[in-house]
Write a protein that holds these residues in place. Structure first.
Motif, mmCIF file in Angstrom:
data_model
loop_
_atom_site.group_PDB
_atom_site.id
_atom_site.type_symbol
_atom_site.label_atom_id
_atom_site.label_comp_id
_atom_site.label_asym_id
_atom_site.label_seq_id
_atom_site.Cartn_x
_atom_site.Cartn_y
_atom_site.Cartn_z
ATOM 1 N N ILE A 6 19.623 90.818 112.645
ATOM 2 C CA ILE A 6 19.439 92.344 113.131
ATOM 3 C C ILE A 6 18.881 93.040 111.824
ATOM 4 C CG2 ILE A 6 20.359 94.321 113.918
ATOM 5 C CD1 ILE A 6 22.372 92.780 115.594
ATOM 6 N N ARG A 7 17.730 93.546 111.975
ATOM 7 C CA ARG A 7 17.057 94.571 110.790
ATOM 8 C C ARG A 7 18.055 96.056 111.055
ATOM 9 N NH1 ARG A 7 11.660 97.829 110.834
ATOM 10 N NH2 ARG A 7 11.796 98.576 108.560
ATOM 11 N N HIS A 8 18.380 96.609 109.878
ATOM 12 C CA HIS A 8 19.051 97.822 109.909
ATOM 13 C C HIS A 8 18.358 98.870 110.723
ATOM 14 C CE1 HIS A 8 15.849 99.538 107.328
ATOM 15 N NE2 HIS A 8 15.817 98.422 106.832
ATOM 16 N N SER A 13 14.195 106.420 104.324
ATOM 17 C CA SER A 13 12.897 106.120 103.734
ATOM 18 C C SER A 13 11.909 105.784 104.992
ATOM 19 C CB SER A 13 13.060 105.051 102.808
ATOM 20 O OG SER A 13 13.619 105.493 101.738
ATOM 21 N N ASN A 14 12.421 104.894 105.895
ATOM 22 C CA ASN A 14 11.524 104.704 107.250
ATOM 23 C C ASN A 14 11.197 105.920 107.928
ATOM 24 O OD1 ASN A 14 13.760 101.954 108.329
ATOM 25 N ND2 ASN A 14 11.926 101.897 106.941
ATOM 26 N N GLN A 15 12.075 106.973 108.227
ATOM 27 C CA GLN A 15 11.789 108.166 108.655
ATOM 28 C C GLN A 15 10.580 108.993 108.200
ATOM 29 O OE1 GLN A 15 14.744 111.180 108.312
ATOM 30 N NE2 GLN A 15 14.507 111.741 110.664
ATOM 31 N N ASN A 17 8.510 107.476 106.068
ATOM 32 C CA ASN A 17 7.299 106.592 105.944
ATOM 33 C C ASN A 17 7.004 106.113 104.369
ATOM 34 O OD1 ASN A 17 5.175 105.018 107.066
ATOM 35 N ND2 ASN A 17 3.739 106.437 106.656
ATOM 36 N N LEU A 18 8.183 105.945 103.625
ATOM 37 C CA LEU A 18 8.195 105.551 102.249
ATOM 38 C C LEU A 18 8.325 104.137 102.264
ATOM 39 C CD1 LEU A 18 10.264 108.312 100.738
ATOM 40 C CD2 LEU A 18 7.749 108.319 101.179
ATOM 41 N N PHE A 19 7.655 103.486 101.294
ATOM 42 C CA PHE A 19 7.982 102.054 100.729
ATOM 43 C C PHE A 19 9.308 102.243 100.415
ATOM 44 C CE2 PHE A 19 3.486 101.887 100.597
ATOM 45 C CZ PHE A 19 3.215 100.291 101.213
ATOM 46 N N THR A 20 10.184 101.243 100.615
ATOM 47 C CA THR A 20 11.710 101.176 100.440
ATOM 48 C C THR A 20 12.090 100.133 99.555
ATOM 49 O OG1 THR A 20 11.985 101.956 102.651
ATOM 50 C CG2 THR A 20 13.953 101.690 101.336
ATOM 51 N N GLY A 21 12.196 98.811 100.082
ATOM 52 C CA GLY A 21 12.557 97.699 99.053
ATOM 53 C C GLY A 21 13.743 97.758 98.665
ATOM 54 N N TRP A 22 14.001 97.707 97.315
ATOM 55 C CA TRP A 22 15.502 97.855 96.679
ATOM 56 C C TRP A 22 16.060 99.422 96.607
ATOM 57 C CZ3 TRP A 22 17.438 93.854 93.021
ATOM 58 C CH2 TRP A 22 17.572 92.504 93.509
ATOM 59 N N HIS A 88 11.357 93.563 97.208
ATOM 60 C CA HIS A 88 11.297 94.466 96.204
ATOM 61 C C HIS A 88 9.633 94.962 96.018
ATOM 62 C CE1 HIS A 88 11.145 96.884 92.693
ATOM 63 N NE2 HIS A 88 12.538 96.681 92.503
ATOM 64 N N TYR A 89 9.481 96.390 96.436
ATOM 65 C CA TYR A 89 7.887 96.654 96.462
ATOM 66 C C TYR A 89 7.391 97.240 95.406
ATOM 67 C CZ TYR A 89 6.389 96.324 101.566
ATOM 68 O OH TYR A 89 5.809 95.836 102.508
ATOM 69 N N GLY A 90 8.156 97.024 94.124
ATOM 70 C CA GLY A 90 7.537 97.266 93.065
ATOM 71 C C GLY A 90 7.282 98.662 92.660
ATOM 72 N N ASN A 96 4.604 107.020 99.565
ATOM 73 C CA ASN A 96 4.287 107.374 101.260
ATOM 74 C C ASN A 96 3.329 106.251 101.681
ATOM 75 O OD1 ASN A 96 2.568 108.598 103.606
ATOM 76 N ND2 ASN A 96 4.492 109.689 103.697
ATOM 77 N N LYS A 97 3.602 105.641 102.688
ATOM 78 C CA LYS A 97 2.616 104.354 103.046
ATOM 79 C C LYS A 97 1.068 105.009 103.255
ATOM 80 C CE LYS A 97 6.406 101.403 104.061
ATOM 81 N NZ LYS A 97 7.307 101.144 105.127
ATOM 82 N N ASP A 98 1.300 106.235 104.094
ATOM 83 C CA ASP A 98 -0.177 106.798 104.137
ATOM 84 C C ASP A 98 -0.967 107.359 103.109
ATOM 85 O OD1 ASP A 98 -0.047 106.557 107.047
ATOM 86 O OD2 ASP A 98 1.111 108.317 107.328
ATOM 87 N N TRP A 112 -0.269 93.786 101.074
ATOM 88 C CA TRP A 112 0.760 94.034 100.144
ATOM 89 C C TRP A 112 1.924 94.046 101.066
ATOM 90 C CZ3 TRP A 112 -1.282 98.568 96.917
ATOM 91 C CH2 TRP A 112 -1.920 98.262 95.552
ATOM 92 N N ARG A 113 1.750 94.494 102.447
ATOM 93 C CA ARG A 113 2.649 94.791 103.143
ATOM 94 C C ARG A 113 2.841 93.296 104.037
ATOM 95 N NH1 ARG A 113 2.696 99.636 107.024
ATOM 96 N NH2 ARG A 113 4.621 99.016 107.450
ATOM 97 N N ARG A 114 1.995 92.712 104.386
ATOM 98 C CA ARG A 114 2.001 91.554 105.461
ATOM 99 C C ARG A 114 1.533 90.079 104.865
ATOM 100 N NH1 ARG A 114 5.250 94.288 106.433
ATOM 101 N NH2 ARG A 114 5.557 95.772 108.266
ATOM 102 N N SER A 115 0.952 90.241 104.010
ATOM 103 C CA SER A 115 0.436 88.784 103.563
ATOM 104 C C SER A 115 1.376 88.054 103.052
ATOM 105 C CB SER A 115 -0.695 88.874 102.527
ATOM 106 O OG SER A 115 -0.222 88.945 101.138
ATOM 107 N N GLY A 177 13.414 94.109 107.130
ATOM 108 C CA GLY A 177 12.296 93.773 107.768
ATOM 109 C C GLY A 177 11.547 92.466 107.147
ATOM 110 N N ASN A 178 11.142 92.322 105.630
ATOM 111 C CA ASN A 178 10.425 91.359 105.250
ATOM 112 C C ASN A 178 11.461 90.129 104.980
ATOM 113 O OD1 ASN A 178 7.772 92.307 104.931
ATOM 114 N ND2 ASN A 178 8.619 93.907 104.025
ATOM 115 N N VAL A 179 12.748 90.351 104.923
ATOM 116 C CA VAL A 179 13.793 89.415 104.632
ATOM 117 C C VAL A 179 13.690 88.538 106.083
ATOM 118 C CG1 VAL A 179 16.197 88.834 104.436
ATOM 119 C CG2 VAL A 179 15.068 90.212 102.720
HETATM 120 O O1 LIG Z 1 9.377 99.749 102.847
HETATM 121 C C1 LIG Z 1 9.808 98.539 103.075
HETATM 122 O O2 LIG Z 1 10.930 98.143 102.385
HETATM 123 C C2 LIG Z 1 9.562 98.040 104.366
HETATM 124 C C3 LIG Z 1 10.150 98.293 105.441
HETATM 125 O O3 LIG Z 1 10.798 99.569 105.735
HETATM 126 O O4 LIG Z 1 8.078 98.416 104.589
HETATM 127 P P1 LIG Z 1 7.093 97.243 105.338
HETATM 128 O O5 LIG Z 1 7.111 97.843 106.635
HETATM 129 O O6 LIG Z 1 5.895 97.593 104.596
HETATM 130 O O7 LIG Z 1 7.533 95.765 105.263
#
Ligand SMILES: O=C(O)[C@@H](CO)OP(=O)(O)O
Length: 227
Positions: A6-8, A13-15, A17-22, A88-90, A96-98, A112-115, A177-179
């Motif tokens: 289950i993803r959180h 940060s999702n709300q 639309n920010l890159f979150t990672g750690w 970790h999104y560095g 903001n993703k946009d 960066w997000r999906r490959s 999500g990425n895990v």
């Molecule tokens: O920012 C993030 O850490 C993740 C999930 O919220 O983003 P993405 O959707 O790009 O994997």
């Protein structure tokens, strides 16, 4: 044995639309409701659980305990590990993703997000040394590809989760999500091209049944409309 991922629920940060990672964003009120809803779905399916594994980040820990409270199983052991932290999104974390698409272009941001292999621009993670004093500074990621995320997850999967499943335990993992994309890749033996398209929704139980050798017998995503 069954294995539930289950993803959180939605994080602040999702709300936004920010890159979150750690970055340690808590759940929004919607995220808390989503976690409770996930718990109700587990309850309606009469799910049995023996152990729970999650990350060291607030959004997954909150989701875990909201689920456990909803299913009246707050007594279950919850194991928390940095190895299940979000990818970790560095230097992108907090951006903001946009906005990132405007600066770097749609294609680069998608890579960066999906490959599997693209590594985001690296961050200075000095501040994380205080948060993770048990980790040697060189182990703290400064930005990870999905592949690097998978590699640091693997010891935990092999040494902790897999033995539990082989003993027939029912295991819940509440992660990011990425895990969970990396878990999907491992469990379903997906190629790099296939994992590119995998998207994981907030707080939707993904349930795997296995054969005795831990190959997947069945996968189902439980939503309100799936039963
Ligand atoms: O920012 C993030 O850490 C993740 C999930 O919220 O983003 P993405 O959707 O790009 O994997």
């Amino acid at each position: 044995m069954s294995f539930i991922l289950i993803r959180h629920g939605q994080s602040v940060s999702n709300q936004k639309n920010l890159f979150t990672g750690w970055y340690d964003a808590p759940l929004t009120s919607l995220g808390k409701e989503q976690a409770i809803e996930a718990g109700k779905i587990l309850k309606e399916h009469h799910v049995h659980l023996d152990t729970v594994h999650t990350s060291l980040l607030t959004r997954t820990i909150q989701t875990t305990y909201l689920i456990l409270e909803t299913i009246d199983k707050l007594y279950l052991p919850v194991h928390k590990t940095w190895r299940l932290n979000g990818r970790h999104y560095g230097a992108l974390e907090g951006m903001n993703k946009d906005q990132a698409r405007k600066i770097y272009g749609e294609d680069q941001v998608k890579q960066w997000r999906r490959s599997y292999r693209a590594v985001p621009p690296l961050a200075d993670t000095h501040s994380l040394c205080q948060r993770y004093p048990f980790l040697p500074p060189e182990v703290i990621p400064r930005g990870e590809s999905l592949e690097q995320t998978r590699r640091r997850m693997e010891p935990y999967i092999e040494e902790v989760i897999q033995p539990e499943l082989l003993q027939g335990r029912d295991v819940l993992v509440v992660a990011h999500g990425n895990v969970l994309r990396a878990f999907t890749m491992i469990l379903e033996n997906l190629s790099e091209e296939e994992v590119f398209k995998v998207e994981i929704q907030n707080a939707q139980p993904i349930v795997y049944d296995f054969h005795s050798d831990l190959s997947v017998a069945k996968k189902i995503i439980w939503t309100r409309s799936s039963y």
